[in-house]
Write a protein that holds these residues in place. Structure first.
Motif, mmCIF file in Angstrom:
data_model
loop_
_atom_site.group_PDB
_atom_site.id
_atom_site.type_symbol
_atom_site.label_atom_id
_atom_site.label_comp_id
_atom_site.label_asym_id
_atom_site.label_seq_id
_atom_site.Cartn_x
_atom_site.Cartn_y
_atom_site.Cartn_z
ATOM 1 N N GLY A 1 13.242 -1.051 4.218
ATOM 2 C CA GLY A 1 12.901 -0.097 5.263
ATOM 3 C C GLY A 1 11.605 -0.400 5.993
ATOM 4 N N GLN A 2 11.137 -1.635 5.920
ATOM 5 C CA GLN A 2 9.886 -2.016 6.570
ATOM 6 C C GLN A 2 10.085 -3.325 7.311
ATOM 7 N N GLY A 3 9.504 -3.419 8.486
ATOM 8 C CA GLY A 3 9.671 -4.613 9.304
ATOM 9 C C GLY A 3 8.590 -5.648 9.075
ATOM 10 N N LYS A 4 8.803 -6.818 9.699
ATOM 11 C CA LYS A 4 7.843 -7.924 9.720
ATOM 12 C C LYS A 4 7.479 -8.408 8.321
ATOM 13 N N TRP A 5 8.495 -8.469 7.450
ATOM 14 C CA TRP A 5 8.251 -8.892 6.073
ATOM 15 C C TRP A 5 7.587 -10.259 6.024
ATOM 16 N N ALA A 6 8.091 -11.222 6.780
ATOM 17 C CA ALA A 6 7.532 -12.578 6.740
ATOM 18 C C ALA A 6 6.079 -12.591 7.207
ATOM 19 N N LEU A 7 5.788 -11.862 8.273
ATOM 20 C CA LEU A 7 4.411 -11.820 8.774
ATOM 21 C C LEU A 7 3.488 -11.188 7.729
ATOM 22 N N ARG A 8 3.969 -10.160 7.059
ATOM 23 C CA ARG A 8 3.146 -9.493 6.043
ATOM 24 C C ARG A 8 2.837 -10.430 4.875
ATOM 25 N N GLN A 9 3.821 -11.256 4.485
ATOM 26 C CA GLN A 9 3.573 -12.174 3.370
ATOM 27 C C GLN A 9 2.478 -13.170 3.705
ATOM 28 N N ILE A 10 2.459 -13.637 4.922
ATOM 29 C CA ILE A 10 1.406 -14.576 5.341
ATOM 30 C C ILE A 10 0.072 -13.857 5.454
ATOM 31 N N LEU A 11 0.090 -12.676 6.057
ATOM 32 C CA LEU A 11 -1.153 -11.929 6.255
ATOM 33 C C LEU A 11 -1.802 -11.561 4.927
ATOM 34 N N ASN A 12 -0.985 -11.295 3.900
ATOM 35 C CA ASN A 12 -1.526 -10.910 2.601
ATOM 36 C C ASN A 12 -2.398 -12.002 1.984
ATOM 37 N N LYS A 13 -2.261 -13.230 2.444
ATOM 38 C CA LYS A 13 -3.091 -14.323 1.953
ATOM 39 C C LYS A 13 -4.509 -14.256 2.514
ATOM 40 N N TYR A 14 -4.665 -13.523 3.627
ATOM 41 C CA TYR A 14 -5.949 -13.499 4.320
ATOM 42 C C TYR A 14 -6.618 -12.123 4.300
ATOM 43 N N VAL A 15 -5.809 -11.065 4.233
ATOM 44 C CA VAL A 15 -6.331 -9.702 4.322
ATOM 45 C C VAL A 15 -5.692 -8.863 3.220
ATOM 46 N N PRO A 16 -6.475 -8.076 2.467
ATOM 47 C CA PRO A 16 -5.885 -7.220 1.423
ATOM 48 C C PRO A 16 -4.857 -6.249 1.995
ATOM 49 N N LYS A 17 -3.787 -6.039 1.248
ATOM 50 C CA LYS A 17 -2.696 -5.184 1.717
ATOM 51 C C LYS A 17 -3.169 -3.784 2.058
ATOM 52 N N GLU A 18 -4.113 -3.263 1.294
ATOM 53 C CA GLU A 18 -4.542 -1.882 1.510
ATOM 54 C C GLU A 18 -5.227 -1.674 2.856
ATOM 55 N N LEU A 19 -5.674 -2.748 3.486
ATOM 56 C CA LEU A 19 -6.276 -2.618 4.819
ATOM 57 C C LEU A 19 -5.227 -2.572 5.925
ATOM 58 N N ILE A 20 -3.993 -2.919 5.590
ATOM 59 C CA ILE A 20 -2.937 -3.064 6.609
ATOM 60 C C ILE A 20 -1.818 -2.052 6.431
ATOM 61 N N GLU A 21 -1.418 -1.801 5.200
ATOM 62 C CA GLU A 21 -0.216 -1.025 4.951
ATOM 63 C C GLU A 21 -0.432 0.457 5.269
ATOM 64 N N ARG A 22 0.154 0.889 6.347
ATOM 65 C CA ARG A 22 0.113 2.290 6.779
ATOM 66 C C ARG A 22 1.245 2.486 7.773
ATOM 67 N N PRO A 23 1.628 3.722 8.075
ATOM 68 C CA PRO A 23 2.706 3.955 9.047
ATOM 69 C C PRO A 23 2.379 3.332 10.394
ATOM 70 N N LYS A 24 3.417 2.778 11.048
ATOM 71 C CA LYS A 24 3.229 2.166 12.360
ATOM 72 C C LYS A 24 2.747 3.206 13.359
ATOM 73 N N GLN A 25 1.733 2.824 14.127
ATOM 74 C CA GLN A 25 1.160 3.739 15.123
ATOM 75 C C GLN A 25 1.098 3.026 16.462
ATOM 76 N N GLY A 26 1.658 3.624 17.481
ATOM 77 C CA GLY A 26 1.630 3.010 18.794
ATOM 78 C C GLY A 26 0.245 3.049 19.419
ATOM 79 N N PHE A 27 0.087 2.250 20.472
ATOM 80 C CA PHE A 27 -1.183 2.176 21.194
ATOM 81 C C PHE A 27 -1.136 3.242 22.277
ATOM 82 N N GLY A 28 -1.285 4.522 21.851
ATOM 83 C CA GLY A 28 -0.987 5.611 22.774
ATOM 84 C C GLY A 28 -2.158 6.509 23.091
#
Length: 668
Positions: free
Chosen positions: A571-598
């Protein structure tokens, strides 16, 4: 980044007259190219090219355009960047006598040498970049236009009483003598459905957008012949032809046939390809930085940029004080972790609303993605520090990031079990019960995934109810999800909605999964005509060049080789991008509900923007102008003001058209 213009007039004009028209057209694009201007004209035959330059590579006059090839056959002006132009120079040196004869190190000169060596079409296939190109071919006596594969750079063309003309923005075409093209009511119906005008249409009759991945050839005989049918790819007419030199559909087909099922192999290929794209796009002779929202896409781009850089990357974020519309804190945390040189700006509601009067001029045709406002503000801030900024755009379309990809198929899977009549009743129930969510909880639990039962209460229930009405399959459900006004012909007087990839029956046997079909359609339409348009106009308004590493065509092609489960999982998108990003940035800084630029648009329309909106939505005014039916618009306005419904996006589309129309009438 630059602005280009040109034309083939019907009547023979003097060199002075050609120059005057070209200059006026090009000067209207001075914001796209404030550093210098140039023009090239010929009286036999009559043809003109104009250019406004934002110097990014080769800051000397050796990079000025229009530029003529060494052999004299080609004259070119182009907008964009050829990222692999140094590699192309190496190829030319190995296969031709080009080595050692360069006047400078501009990609324009490289482009012309490629045309001489390989021809225009073959050269386009070798380019890695973003571009809109115009080439006059003396040998064939014809004009060639081309647009990059995925539509980063805009290119309009068309016919009027004065002949054939083209330009980076519509404002340049309006400077051409004989321009009197009427507003296209058919295009207006498309605008009200999608909140943008999809290619190949424009808001004006007989003026079109060249579609991504296409090249167009125009002979002298085409100057006075406006086609009876809409030019699209592939297609041809009297003196003109359009063909695709790169086709996303073909890449989808080949990608599905050669899918990478080994996750380690796929992730390794994606990371290395992204790094190569970012490394190429980080080449500039001017200061460079990146937008950072703190979400997956921009954080990954910045993380990889920083891993390749020898000094801190300059990053930029904009923040708002309103709850639910501020991501600046997330971006700040990511920037701190990556140790970038971070700049953030908190913008008040007043500052944001002050942008609204500029929007008709910035976007040149009705455009109603309200995130255009914060996009302009972050570009304006970044321009105070850099000339080039990389962005994380296109991650959603390529790697399955939008909410409609996750919950759309799940909702439809359950809703489709009901007969169509019961589905309509369900939709009506969701709409009517939205003010009292408890009344419909028992029904909602049957259809909504656990994650969405709270998130979709209130006003989102209204939207879901409207989307479920009158749809018979998942593809129609998707079309309903991307439609703002579901029946635009009912509000546009004398308008008839034209066929396009979104509203026509679409067959793609290679795409068995609904999520894949959604991503493909979004990449063909929403990405170039909304997202990329929004960023291009906002950034170029302040002379900022933006680059999109995800849209290196090799990244896009690789994305279609990754199976769906490497994009959407649990139920979550961009799985591949998240796996790469996790190597550089801790998950807790990224994982949150998607929010538009509104922005809190609905609140503003009931508050500080109410008087402005009331003036534009006045019944007498709408009737007098003669484009829209006032009754359905006024009904939504009254319901919105009362708080009974939230029609912010539907109303914004009307307000942006009305503002644009008002601007056109002022310039007549």
């Amino acid at each position: 980044m630059c602005g280009i213009v040109g034309f083939l007039p019907i009547a023979d004009l003097s060199s002075e007259a050609l120059s005057n028209v070209t200059g006026a057209m090009a000067d209207s694009l001075s914001h796209r190219g404030p550093d210098s201007s140039g023009e090239w004209v010929s009286t036999d035959p009559c043809v003109a090219l104009g250019h406004r330059r934002l110097s990014v590579l080769e800051l000397s006059h050796a990079g000025d355009q229009p530029m003529r090839s060494v052999c004299g056959r080609y004259v070119v002006c182009f907008n964009g960047e050829i990222y692999n132009h140094l590699n192309l120079r190496d190829q030319l040196a190995a296969n031709t006598s080009q080595s050692g004869s360069w006047r400078g190190h501009s990609d324009t000169e490289t482009l012309l040498a490629c045309f001489e060596a390989w021809g225009v079409e073959e050269s386009l296939k070798r380019l890695v970049g973003m571009f809109a190109i115009a080439v006059w071919d003396w040998q064939e006596k014809r004009l060639l236009l081309a647009r990059d594969r995925l539509g980063e750079k805009p290119l309009y063309y068309g016919w009027c009483e004065g002949g054939f003309f083209f330009g980076s923005e519509l404002k340049a075409l309006r400077q051409f003598p004989g321009f009197s093209n009427a507003i296209s009511r058919d295009a207006l119906t498309l605008y009200f459905r999608y909140s943008y005008v999809p290619a190949p249409y424009s808001i004006y009759e007989d003026i079109y957008k060249l579609e991504p991945g296409c090249m167009m050839t125009i002979s002298l005989s085409a100057t006075s012949t406006c086609p009876e049918s809409v030019p699209h790819a592939p297609g041809s007419g009297d003196g003109w032809a359009i063909k695709k030199y790169w086709d996303l559909h073909d890449k989808v087909t080949t990608g599905q046939a050669s899918a990478i099922h080994d996750e380690k192999v796929g992730l390794s290929a994606l990371e290395s390809t992204l790094k190569e794209s970012i490394q190429l796009q980080s080449i500039a002779d001017v200061p460079l930085g990146a937008f950072l929202s703190g979400g997956v896409d921009s954080s990954l781009i910045v993380a990889l940029m920083q891993s390749l850089a020898s000094q801190p990357v300059k990053t930029f974020t904009i923040g708002f004080d309103e709850d639910g519309y501020n991501e600046a804190n997330y971006a700040k945390a990511v920037a701190k972790h990556l140790r970038t040189e971070h700049t953030e700006l908190y913008v008040s509601a007043t500052q944001a609303m002050d942008v609204i009067p500029q929007l008709p001029e910035l976007y040149d045709e009705p455009f109603a993605d309200s995130s255009q406002i914060p996009t302009f503000l972050v570009a304006q801030m970044a321009r105070d520090h850099v000339t080039v900024a990389l962005s994380g755009d296109a991650g959603d379309e390529l790697f399955g990031g939008y909410n409609r990809y996750f919950w759309g198929p799940k909702i439809w899977e359950k809703a489709s079990l009901l007969p169509s009549g019961l589905r309509r009743k369900l939709g009506a129930l969701l709409i009517s019960s939205s003010g009292s969510a408890e009344a419909s909880q028992s029904v909602i639990k049957l259809f909504l995934p656990d994650k969405l039962r709270n998130a979709l209460l209130g006003e989102k229930l209204q939207k879901l109810g409207r989307r479920l009405e009158n749809v018979e399959n998942i593809d129609e459900f998707y079309h309903s999800l991307v439609s703002e006004w579901s029946a635009p012909e009912e509000i546009v007087l004398d308008g008839k909605e034209p066929l396009n990839i979104l509203n026509a029956r679409f067959e793609c046997s290679e795409l068995h999964e609904a999520e894949d079909r959604m991503m493909y359609k979004d990449a063909m339409t929403y990405l170039p005509d909304d997202i990329l348009c929004k960023v291009d106009r906002a950034a170029m308004a302040v002379s900022l060049e933006t680059r999109v590493p995800f849209l290196d065509h090799r990244v896009a092609e690789l994305a279609w080789r990754l199976p769906l489960e490497m994009k959407i999982r649990n139920g979550q998108g961009k799985w591949a991008l998240r796996q790469i990003l996790n190597k550089y940035v801790p998950k807790e800084l990224i994982e949150r509900p998607k929010q538009g630029f509104g922005i809190p648009l609905g609140q503003w329309l009931r508050g500080p923007l109410r008087e402005w909106a009331e003036n534009l939505l006045d019944s007498d005014r709408l009737t007098r102008e003669g484009y829209l039916r006032s009754e359905p618009i006024r009904q939504k306005w009254v319901e919105h003001l009362s708080g009974k419904r939230n029609w912010e996006h539907s109303l914004w589309s009307v307000l942006m058209f009305q503002s644009w129309l008002e601007k056109q009438q002022e310039t007549i």
